[in-house]
Write an enzyme that holds these catalytic residues in place. Structure first.
Site, PDB file in Angstrom:
ATOM      1  CG  ASP A 153      -2.300   0.541   0.971  1.00  0.00           C
ATOM      2  OD1 ASP A 153      -2.431   1.336   0.023  1.00  0.00           O
ATOM      3  OD2 ASP A 153      -3.231   0.236   1.734  1.00  0.00           O
ATOM      4  CG  ASP A 209      -9.722   2.120  -0.863  1.00  0.00           C
ATOM      5  OD1 ASP A 209      -8.706   2.109  -1.568  1.00  0.00           O
ATOM      6  OD2 ASP A 209      -9.705   1.926   0.362  1.00  0.00           O
TER       7      ASP A 209
HETATM    8  C1  GLA Z   1      -6.085   1.403   1.559  1.00  0.00           C
HETATM    9  C2  GLA Z   1      -6.253   0.394   0.428  1.00  0.00           C
HETATM   10  C3  GLA Z   1      -7.362  -0.581   0.805  1.00  0.00           C
HETATM   11  C4  GLA Z   1      -7.003  -1.288   2.111  1.00  0.00           C
HETATM   12  C5  GLA Z   1      -6.739  -0.268   3.208  1.00  0.00           C
HETATM   13  C6  GLA Z   1      -6.172  -0.903   4.459  1.00  0.00           C
HETATM   14  O1  GLA Z   1      -7.229   2.206   1.675  1.00  0.00           O
HETATM   15  O2  GLA Z   1      -6.545   1.040  -0.780  1.00  0.00           O
HETATM   16  O3  GLA Z   1      -7.564  -1.524  -0.224  1.00  0.00           O
HETATM   17  O4  GLA Z   1      -5.860  -2.090   1.911  1.00  0.00           O
HETATM   18  O5  GLA Z   1      -5.830   0.739   2.791  1.00  0.00           O
HETATM   19  O6  GLA Z   1      -5.950   0.007   5.481  1.00  0.00           O
END
Ligand code: GLA
Length: 399
Positions: A153, A209
């Site tokens: 990430d 997301d």
């Molecule tokens: C980000 C990523 C998500 C998830 C969260 C976890 O938002 O894009 O897919 O992995 O972090 O904290």
């Protein structure tokens, strides 16, 4: 005799070579079709534990998901709590009392693969320790645990350069000798489709997301943009098709199928569109308690075959008319998978013309419905269908 300049020259060559990717790294040949699996985040967020993950792996093996091609069981954020005195990452001892290796062993014993999550910055998005400065140490730890997949990430990365950060992690993973899929998760910020393949990424998130909604973008609490509905994601994904191919995929984020805030019609559309986009199919629902309808969507082998087609072409939108859309993906045998998508609130007739597929008008082709699992007959020049609101008609057109 070597002069001082000559020595410097040789040194700089060897440094350059050791930073470059080796021509045949252990990760070569991974993800030749879009990865399929399950990830904890969409349903469970930080509420992860060894018991839940192992139950999910069992459910994947028993529910028909494994038979349909799902493979990776991935723990997302929050499995980690600290680093020990040597800097080794420490798993939450309450939630993972037997340690991560035991979970990996459980997953592997079912004939599945195991994935884990970290972050290129100082902390993960949920504030757990990130991998910055510990990339090689973490990679070695993952390899010891027999990790097969890393989602990496991008939270708390300050002024880090994305391309360099992901190249570093790929090199660290490859240095372990273990083939590990690298899932780049920097939300499209630095256009990873332009460099993701080169740094050895196997998939890269191309958007913010997903949320379990048909349409609508919402800002994060800190004011940054955005969590996206299904339609918002496909609109951002269209146009990126030339960057995808075997081993390296655009990732429009994990599936929300079965998480409860969309209708089954919308979930069927979500799944069909992800297949047309050659997207990684990473389920995000509770596999232990899914309804028959959810299971039927996630395990539709004809739709999955479109996603997993060996040619590895990402489909694209070829027509938009009054909220009706035509999306097309070329398949290896020359046939075309097609999604007729109705974005409207009322039923709509959507027409596909052979020219939209790159076929001549006079051609006669068989049309097969991938949700009804039946042949619709032969058509010349065009095909049309009445499509339910927020629904799709998904077919393969085979000359
Ligand atoms: C980000 C990523 C998500 C998830 C969260 C976890 O938002 O894009 O897919 O992995 O972090 O904290």
């Amino acid at each position: 005799m070597l002069t001082r300049i000559g020595v410097l020259f040789l040194l700089s060559i060897s440094v350059t070579f050791s930073l470059a990717q080796s021509p045949n790294p252990p990760s070569a040949g991974l993800a030749l079709t879009p990865p399929m699996g399950w990830n904890s985040w969409n349903k469970f967020a930080c509420n992860v534990s060894e018991e839940m993950i192992e139950q999910m792996a069992d459910a994947m093996a028993q529910s028909g998901m494994k038979d349909a091609g799902y493979q990776y069981v991935v723990i997302d954020d929050c499995w980690q709590v600290s680093r020990d005195a040597e800097g080794n990452i420490v798993a939450d001892p309450q939630r993972f009392p037997h340690g991560i290796k035991a979970v990996a062993d459980h997953v592997h014993a079912l004939g599945l693969k195991f994935g884990i999550y970290s972050d290129a910055g100082v902390k993960t998005c949920a504030g757990r320790p990130g991998s910055l400065g510990h990339e090689y140490q973490d990679a070695r730890q993952y390899a010891k645990w027999e990790v097969d997949y890393l989602k990496f990430d991008w939270c708390n990365t300050s002024t880090q350069d994305a391309r360099a950060a992901y190249a570093l992690m790929r090199n660290a993973l490859d240095a372990t000798g273990r083939p590990i899929v690298l899932s780049i998760c920097e939300w499209g910020t630095a256009k990873p489709w332009l460099w993701g393949k080169e740094v050895g990424g196997n998939l890269w998130r191309s958007t913010g997301d997903i949320r379990d909604e048909w349409v609508g973008r919402t800002k994060w609490p800190d004011g940054s943009c955005c969590a996206n509905g299904v339609l918002d994601i496909i609109d951002q994904e269209n146009g990126l098709e030339s960057y995808a191919g075997p081993g390296h995929w655009n990732d429009p984020d994990m599936l929300e199928v079965g998480n409860g805030r969309m209708t089954n019609t919308e979930y069927r559309s979500h799944f069909s569109l992800w297949a047309i986009l050659a997207a990684p199919l990473i389920a995000g629902n509770d596999l232990r308690s899914m309804t028959a309808e959810t299971r039927e969507i996630l395990t539709n082998k004809e739709v999955i075959a479109v996603d997993q087609d060996a040619l590895g072409m990402q489909g694209r939108r070829v027509k938009q008319e009054n909220g009706g859309e035509v999306w097309v993906k070329q398949l290896k045998d020359g046939s075309r998978a097609v999604v007729l998508l109705n974005r409207n609130e009322k039923e709509q007739e959507i027409r596909l013309q052979w020219e939209d597929l790159g076929y001549p008008h006079h051609l006669t082709a068989a049309v097969r419905d991938l949700w009804e699992h039946k042949s619709l007959g032969s058509f010349t020049g065009e095909f049309s269908a009445k499509v339910a609101p927020h629904g799709v008609e998904m077919v393969v057109v085979q000359p």
